[in-house]
Design an enzyme around this catalytic site. Structure first.
Site, PDB file in Angstrom:
ATOM      1  N   ASP A  80     -25.314  38.600  36.105  1.00  0.00           N
ATOM      2  CA  ASP A  80     -26.760  38.770  35.955  1.00  0.00           C
ATOM      3  C   ASP A  80     -27.320  39.253  37.287  1.00  0.00           C
ATOM      4  OD1 ASP A  80     -26.510  36.490  37.507  1.00  0.00           O
ATOM      5  OD2 ASP A  80     -28.423  35.719  36.823  1.00  0.00           O
TER       6      ASP A  80
ATOM      7  N   GLN B 136     -34.895  37.869  32.197  1.00  0.00           N
ATOM      8  CA  GLN B 136     -35.969  38.518  32.959  1.00  0.00           C
ATOM      9  C   GLN B 136     -37.200  37.630  33.104  1.00  0.00           C
ATOM     10  OE1 GLN B 136     -35.676  42.286  34.076  1.00  0.00           O
ATOM     11  NE2 GLN B 136     -33.887  40.963  34.233  1.00  0.00           N
ATOM     12  N   THR B 137     -36.989  36.318  33.091  1.00  0.00           N
ATOM     13  CA  THR B 137     -38.118  35.392  33.096  1.00  0.00           C
ATOM     14  C   THR B 137     -37.801  34.229  34.037  1.00  0.00           C
ATOM     15  OG1 THR B 137     -38.466  35.989  30.782  1.00  0.00           O
ATOM     16  CG2 THR B 137     -39.657  34.067  31.590  1.00  0.00           C
TER      17      THR B 137
ATOM     18  N   GLU C 105     -31.003  30.450  27.577  1.00  0.00           N
ATOM     19  CA  GLU C 105     -30.553  31.747  28.086  1.00  0.00           C
ATOM     20  C   GLU C 105     -31.400  32.891  27.555  1.00  0.00           C
ATOM     21  OE1 GLU C 105     -28.710  32.373  30.465  1.00  0.00           O
ATOM     22  OE2 GLU C 105     -27.736  30.449  30.778  1.00  0.00           O
TER      23      GLU C 105
ATOM     24  N   TRP D 171     -32.329  22.110  30.384  1.00  0.00           N
ATOM     25  CA  TRP D 171     -31.286  22.546  29.451  1.00  0.00           C
ATOM     26  C   TRP D 171     -29.889  22.353  30.045  1.00  0.00           C
ATOM     27  CZ3 TRP D 171     -35.367  25.524  31.207  1.00  0.00           C
ATOM     28  CH2 TRP D 171     -35.115  26.269  32.353  1.00  0.00           C
TER      29      TRP D 171
ATOM     30  N   TYR E 265     -24.291  39.716  29.330  1.00  0.00           N
ATOM     31  CA  TYR E 265     -24.582  38.586  30.209  1.00  0.00           C
ATOM     32  C   TYR E 265     -24.691  37.284  29.410  1.00  0.00           C
ATOM     33  CZ  TYR E 265     -27.088  34.844  32.205  1.00  0.00           C
ATOM     34  OH  TYR E 265     -27.417  33.572  32.545  1.00  0.00           O
TER      35      TYR E 265
ATOM     36  N   CYS F  31     -25.689  28.708  53.232  1.00  0.00           N
ATOM     37  CA  CYS F  31     -24.843  29.280  52.177  1.00  0.00           C
ATOM     38  C   CYS F  31     -23.377  28.898  52.348  1.00  0.00           C
ATOM     39  CB  CYS F  31     -24.972  30.800  52.179  1.00  0.00           C
ATOM     40  SG  CYS F  31     -23.970  31.596  50.906  1.00  0.00           S
TER      41      CYS F  31
ATOM     42  N   CYS G 256     -29.182  32.119  54.796  1.00  0.00           N
ATOM     43  CA  CYS G 256     -27.732  32.242  54.997  1.00  0.00           C
ATOM     44  C   CYS G 256     -27.105  31.030  55.696  1.00  0.00           C
ATOM     45  CB  CYS G 256     -27.424  33.521  55.766  1.00  0.00           C
ATOM     46  SG  CYS G 256     -27.960  35.010  54.889  1.00  0.00           S
TER      47      CYS G 256
ATOM     48  N   CYS H 163     -19.364  36.493  54.015  1.00  0.00           N
ATOM     49  CA  CYS H 163     -20.323  37.509  53.575  1.00  0.00           C
ATOM     50  C   CYS H 163     -20.366  38.704  54.525  1.00  0.00           C
ATOM     51  CB  CYS H 163     -21.713  36.897  53.458  1.00  0.00           C
ATOM     52  SG  CYS H 163     -22.936  38.031  52.769  1.00  0.00           S
TER      53      CYS H 163
END
Length: 367
Positions: free
Chosen positions: A153, A57-58, A52, A30, A135, A215, A212, A221
């Site tokens: 989110d 939650q998936t 979306e 998508w 969201y 990142c 990390c 951080c």
DNA sequence: AAAGCGTGGTC
DNA sequence: TGACCAAGCTT
């Protein structure tokens, strides 16, 4: 008590995250990748919206085949709006959180009807559609319409609570996280920035064992500086999952058809299909189960009950099997589903388990 | 505003 | 193996 001296760390730069995204963006069905988008290709709002909603939650892995199937069958919002609700529920079966499918259909009708076929381009306009909350409204506004909406989110919560060592536990920290994200969201490439945050959370700043070293925000951080990344986000303790139990009746006709019925429109597994059964209760008396059977028969209980874990309770289902007696009258709202139709029915996973406990393989599509 | 709402994968 | 987790929304 943990004290982190964030003063000495450089602020996280959106530009560094975008540069990382340019090299490491996931390719998703998508998504318009950063290179294409740089050439002016814009995403289809219908696809962004559909993805979306499915991704709420998936996991990406679970969504992919459903997204492809929906797109094949209903290539645009008008097609989805014109589809029978039953067919949409069948196509959603197995993905969970079925109110999403009901809201998806309602939102498609609103867009294709009142809104003249165009999705709203503002957060507030989007949030007025069923199934779209803060969201999802921000995600669509930024990804599909290039607006600098603050996308928050679960990934963003994890990344930002780590970068800024936010000590407030979730869900209380949400407003604080929102303010941080509003401050960070760039005016240029807000859609790529939003997707970069998701990719960072999904592939680098993971719940366990974050990578990390890889990142782009490592030096900024605070949690990493203190060596306590995994302890963020802080979370309130959760309550124990209660138990419920009940019985389900798998009635099979001589020709192999299974007796099914439709659940009520709202609530748990709303508008989905099930086999007849008892209520599911904290205290269940199996002696009384047969009183709720669809017909009197020599019901045989399987040796092992079906156990299924929902978000907010654990269910133990006794499974009974029998053939209908001669002259059985089909109750209102019930139907016999032939074996060839079963894989296409709007059966949630728990119901497939119940049927499979008696007739292994019967709900799976043959090929 | 806390609770209700699915499922499958991971460790 | 059970607890945790995944691009949350609704009431």
């Amino acid at each position: 008590m943990t004290t982190i001296d964030a003063q000495t760390l450089p602020a996280p730069a959106p530009a560094d995250l975008l540069a990382w995204y340019d090299r490491h963006a996931r390719r998703l069905p998508w998504r318009i990748g950063p290179a294409e988008r740089g050439r002016g290709v814009t995403p289809d709002p219908y696809r962004v919206w559909l993805s979306e909603i499915m991704l709420q939650q998936t996991t990406v892995t679970a969504v992919k085949p459903y997204f492809e199937a929906f797109l094949d069958r209903w290539p645009d919002v008008a097609a989805l709006a014109a589809a029978p609700s039953e067919e949409v529920m069948k196509a959603w079966a197995g993905l969970g959180y079925y109110s999403r499918a009901r809201n998806l259909k309602a939102a498609a009708e609103a867009v294709a009807g009142t809104l003249g076929g165009k999705f709203p381009q503002t957060e507030s306009g989007l949030a007025a559609l069923p199934g779209i909350g803060s969201y999802t409204a921000a995600a669509i506004a930024s990804i599909a319409f290039d607006q600098p909406a603050a996308v928050v989110d679960g990934n963003v919560e994890r990344v930002l609570t780590r970068v800024f060592a936010v000590e407030t536990p979730l869900p209380g920290a949400k407003s604080e996280i929102r303010r941080l994200q509003e401050r960070l969201t760039p005016k240029a490439r807000p859609g790529d920035y939003a997707q970069a945050m998701m990719d960072l959370g999904a592939t680098i700043c993971t719940p366990k064992r974050p990578a990390c070293v890889l990142c782009p925000w490592e030096a900024s951080c605070a949690a990493h500086a203190a060596g306590i990344e995994e302890s963020f986000p802080r979370k309130a303790a959760k309550t124990a999952r209660p138990e419920r139990a009940g019985a389900a009746f798998v009635a099979r006709r001589e020709d192999g058809a299974i007796l099914l019925r439709r659940r009520p429109d709202k609530g748990l597994l709303g508008a989905m299909t099930e086999v007849p059964g008892t209520d599911w209760l904290p205290v269940f008396s199996s002696d009384k189960a047969l009183a709720d059977a669809p017909f009197r028969a020599d019901w045989q209980r399987t040796v092992a009950p079906v156990v299924h874990v929902f978000t907010h309770f654990r269910l133990t289902l006794d499974i009974y099997a029998a053939a209908p007696p001669r002259g059985f009258n089909l109750p209102e709202g019930h139907w016999w589903s032939p074996p060839d139709d079963l894989p296409g029915e709007a059966l949630p996973s728990v119901m497939k388990k119940a049927i499979e406990a008696v007739h292994p393989g019967i709900t799976r599509r043959r090929r």
